[in-house]
Enzyme design. Structure first.
Site, mmCIF file in Angstrom:
data_model
loop_
_atom_site.group_PDB
_atom_site.id
_atom_site.type_symbol
_atom_site.label_atom_id
_atom_site.label_comp_id
_atom_site.label_asym_id
_atom_site.label_seq_id
_atom_site.Cartn_x
_atom_site.Cartn_y
_atom_site.Cartn_z
ATOM 1 N N VAL A 19 0.832 -1.199 0.000
ATOM 2 C CA VAL A 19 0.000 0.000 0.000
ATOM 3 C C VAL A 19 0.869 1.253 0.000
ATOM 4 O O VAL A 19 0.612 2.210 -0.744
ATOM 5 C CB VAL A 19 -0.937 0.027 1.225
ATOM 6 C CG1 VAL A 19 -1.739 1.317 1.269
ATOM 7 C CG2 VAL A 19 -1.866 -1.163 1.206
ATOM 8 N N GLY A 20 1.893 1.259 0.837
ATOM 9 C CA GLY A 20 2.763 2.420 0.926
ATOM 10 C C GLY A 20 3.394 2.783 -0.400
ATOM 11 O O GLY A 20 3.502 3.967 -0.756
ATOM 12 N N VAL A 67 10.561 1.474 13.489
ATOM 13 C CA VAL A 67 9.399 2.055 14.173
ATOM 14 C C VAL A 67 9.500 1.942 15.691
ATOM 15 O O VAL A 67 8.733 2.578 16.410
ATOM 16 C CB VAL A 67 8.069 1.429 13.691
ATOM 17 C CG1 VAL A 67 7.796 1.807 12.245
ATOM 18 C CG2 VAL A 67 8.065 -0.076 13.889
ATOM 19 N N LYS A 164 -4.484 -4.776 13.688
ATOM 20 C CA LYS A 164 -5.055 -3.581 13.074
ATOM 21 C C LYS A 164 -5.993 -2.857 14.034
ATOM 22 O O LYS A 164 -5.996 -1.617 14.107
ATOM 23 C CB LYS A 164 -5.793 -3.954 11.784
ATOM 24 C CG LYS A 164 -4.906 -4.547 10.704
ATOM 25 C CD LYS A 164 -3.737 -3.637 10.366
ATOM 26 C CE LYS A 164 -2.821 -4.235 9.315
ATOM 27 N NZ LYS A 164 -1.640 -3.381 9.024
ATOM 28 N N PRO A 187 -9.312 -0.370 4.661
ATOM 29 C CA PRO A 187 -9.570 -1.076 3.408
ATOM 30 C C PRO A 187 -9.953 -2.542 3.609
ATOM 31 O O PRO A 187 -9.587 -3.176 4.608
ATOM 32 C CB PRO A 187 -8.234 -0.979 2.676
ATOM 33 C CG PRO A 187 -7.223 -0.933 3.780
ATOM 34 C CD PRO A 187 -7.885 -0.168 4.897
ATOM 35 N N LEU A 189 -9.752 -6.408 1.712
ATOM 36 C CA LEU A 189 -8.602 -7.141 1.191
ATOM 37 C C LEU A 189 -8.045 -6.392 -0.015
ATOM 38 O O LEU A 189 -8.780 -6.032 -0.933
ATOM 39 C CB LEU A 189 -9.020 -8.554 0.781
ATOM 40 C CG LEU A 189 -7.913 -9.421 0.186
ATOM 41 C CD1 LEU A 189 -6.881 -9.780 1.244
ATOM 42 C CD2 LEU A 189 -8.498 -10.671 -0.447
#
Length: 303
Positions: A19-20, A67, A164, A187, A189
């Site tokens: 996605v990124g 992170v 998530k 989102p 899948l």
């Protein structure tokens, strides 16, 4: 607006996720400068592509981040107006990864609170943060007000959903405490070009419990290009707020289920009896609602 974009810088963290990467490409195509913050997960094909892009794209700068290392996040956010937080485990999800993702989300939001230039956080979550609990099959409308049940997810070992849900809740709590402007995109899948090659394990983690999602009318998918577009719209639209369910299609018929299986080949093999002919006619009730997304897409200018 174009002049504003030329002076606007966005951070995509983690830019090496499926996605990124597509958010990064969308931002560049829209004229923004981009800080591509890449987690140290071992070099992937997407990471290699981003580093090759950096050599020829003057508006793209790559940062290596951890992170769990707050300072490395701060460095990647410097001079940025927005951050697109899209954490995903390339190795899939287990109980340990749940904790890592929650801690990562907290660090990203905390770093945003310490970065004066940040105007907005666009947090990429998942529908799985909202659709898993005992009574989901009896609920008429499943929308942005819904959350997955933590105990249910733990008992069923739905680690993707738990990661998530907990990371998004932690991000929201901290963002509100620090009075930060945040929007979350949830989102379905994610499908798209070479998804089976570039995003196999997160895809399979999402699909744990797929049969129950299908029968309960909450299995849905979204094209990654549309998803990236929605993320950018959520950033650009000053009225965007709260959570947004994002999907193109609810899978509630056998025909749609088979289309989904085909789009994920070879991750999921096609059942032998369906290779040449599709059978069955049962239709499950759709429960997901994304009215908020429709308003966002209709209100935004064409990207």
């Amino acid at each position: 607006m174009d002049q504003e974009k030329s002076h606007s810088c966005c951070c995509v963290l983690d830019a090496s996720t499926y996605v990124g990467f597509w958010i990064l490409k969308k931002l560049l195509s829209r004229g923004y400068s981009v800080h591509a913050a890449i987690r140290k997960n071992g070099e992937s094909e997407i990471e290699e592509t981003i580093r090759e892009m950096e050599a020829s794209e003057e508006r793209l700068v790559v940062y290596d981040v951890d992170v769990l290392d707050y300072q490395s996040i701060l460095v990647s956010l410097k001079t940025c107006n927005a951050v697109f937080c899209c954490l995903d485990s390339p190795e899939g999800y287990d109980e340990k990864e749940v904790d890592l993702e929650v801690r990562g989300a907290i660090n990203v939001v905390e770093a945003c609170g310490r970065t004066e230039s940040i105007d907005k956080i666009v947090f990429s979550s998942s529908l799985t943060a909202s659709i898993w609990r005992d009574n989901i099959g009896t609920q008429k409308d499943v929308d942005e007000k819904c959350w997955s049940d933590q105990d249910f997810c733990r008992n069923k070992k739905l680690w993707h959903a738990l990661a998530k849900m907990l990371s998004e809740k932690a991000a929201w709590a901290l963002a509100m405490d620090r009075r930060l402007n945040m929007v979350s995109i949830n989102p379905g899948l994610i499908v798209g070009p070479s998804v089976a090659q570039y995003n196999p394990r997160p895809t399979m983690s999402y699909l744990k419990g797929a049969a129950q999602m299908y029968e309960n009318g909450v299995l849905a998918y979204v094209d990654v290009k549309f998803l990236a577009d929605v993320h950018v719209r959520a950033f650009e639209d000053v009225s965007a707020c709260g959570r947004y369910f994002c999907f193109n299609q609810i899978v509630n018929t056998e025909e749609e289920a088979l289309k989904l299986v085909q789009s994920l080949s070879p991750l999921i093999p096609m059942p032998p009896r369906y290779e040449n002919v599709m059978q069955g006619s049962e239709v499950y009730e759709e429960r997901l609602r994304n009215n908020k997304l429709s308003k966002l897409v209709e209100a935004g200018s064409a990207c």
